[in-house]
Design an enzyme around this catalytic site. Structure first.
Site, PDB file in Angstrom:
ATOM      1  CB  ALA A 155      28.626  67.159 -57.653  1.00  0.00           C
ATOM      2  CE  LYS A 156      35.552  60.846 -56.537  1.00  0.00           C
ATOM      3  NZ  LYS A 156      36.503  61.592 -55.733  1.00  0.00           N
ATOM      4  CB  ALA A 157      32.491  68.564 -60.021  1.00  0.00           C
ATOM      5  CE1 TYR A 161      38.916  65.054 -55.574  1.00  0.00           C
ATOM      6  CE2 TYR A 161      37.052  65.771 -56.891  1.00  0.00           C
ATOM      7  CZ  TYR A 161      37.567  65.017 -55.861  1.00  0.00           C
ATOM      8  OH  TYR A 161      36.735  64.236 -55.095  1.00  0.00           O
TER       9      TYR A 161
END
Ligand code: PMP
Length: 303
Positions: A155-157, A161
């Protein structure tokens, strides 16, 4: 600090087009406090015919939905409507070559409990055509990518980052351009915001899925390899295999295809101009600007 908006910039926020300088969000949002939100990074380009095209809009908005679902964030939008809204945001800001940033975030909630709704914003800002000429000096990071047993790594959560920021800042503090991170077993995974490929003896290699973000650009590179009859293998890769190989590159929506000058100060064997990696870089540039004639010439091998 970069400037992303001015007094005229318009963004989409929960059903309305609003001035970015006047938009409000809740400072008690669970997203702000715990990094609990999902987002996308998308590009639009002015094509060779002068039109504005969002590159792989469906793939990006489908991934936004999949990321939200992976994190249990309620998701009530669909890809077609979000794509139309994004074209409208681009039009209202008079932008063609842009970076597009949708974010799905949570309401005020200081607990860890599930929410009954989510919010969405779509921001755009200008991004000039990327030259892709400067090769990167990359270091193997002391940071590993998050353990897929602790995070939904596909997932691009937002919270993931923090790991990217730490790795990238470490590399820059040591005088490098970017970091290359391993997975928890020591195999190469990806860059802080891009996937990784290397080239050896006319073949390309890239880490298998499982411990990386399944990049849309990575998938595009795999498609280009199949069209251009370039041999590519997905496998576990150790840094030692990459030292002194013929070439290496990062690929991602923002990075596009960008070659390495060196990894841990060990240069690559071939001049970038003579690599199949450069062929992929050129083919990618032609694809995003819909330069179909150049693409066909590449496939049939016309110089
Ligand atoms: N890995 C990470 C950690 C990223 O942030 C990105 C950028 N989204 C990528 C890979 C490349 O993904 P994409 O090609 O879909 O932009």
């Amino acid at each position: 600090m970069a400037t992303y908006y001015n007094d005229h910039t318009v963004m989409f926020l929960n059903g309305e087009y609003v001035k970015a300088s006047e938009a409000k969000m809740d400072f008690y949002s669970q997203s702000l406090h715990y990094g609990y939100s999902v987002f996308e990074g998308i590009r639009s380009y002015k094509t060779v015919t002068g039109e504005t095209r969002i590159f792989k809009a469906k793939e990006h908005f489908d991934r936004l939905k999949a990321s939200a679902e992976a994190l249990n964030l309620p998701y009530t939008w669909n890809t077609v409507e979000l794509t139309e809204i994004t074209y409208e945001v681009l039009r209202r800001n008079n932008l063609q070559n842009a970076y597009i940033r949708p974010v799905v975030y949570a309401p005020a909630n200081m607990s860890f409990n599930l929410n009954t709704e989510s919010y969405i914003l779509i921001e755009v800002w200008e991004m000039a055509a990327f030259l892709g000429d400067k090769l990167l000096r990359v270091m193997c990071s002391s940071f590993q990518r998050p353990n897929p047993k602790g995070f939904k790594i596909h997932a691009k959560a937002a919270g993931h980052y923090v790991n990217s920021i730490l790795a990238s800042q470490e590399a820059k503090a040591k005088g490098y351009d970017e970091a290359l991170l391993s997975d928890m077993h020591g195999f190469i995974a990806e860059g802080p915001g891009a996937n990784f490929f290397y080239e050896k003896n006319g073949k390309l290699y890239t880490p298998s899925l499982g411990n990386i973000l399944p990049g849309i650009t990575r998938a595009t590179v795999l498609e280009l390899c199949s069209e251009l009859k370039i041999d590519v293998t997905e496998k576990e890769i150790l840094p030692e295999e990459v030292y002194g190989a013929d070439a290496a590159f990062f690929c991602g929506t923002a990075a596009e295809v960008i070659g390495f000058a060196s990894l841990d100060d060990k240069p690559f064997a071939l001049p970038w101009e003579n690599t199949i990696s450069k062929t992929i870089q050129d083919a990618y540039k032609n694809l995003i600007t819909e330069n179909k004639i150049a693409l066909i010439e590449e496939v049939v091998g016309v110089e």
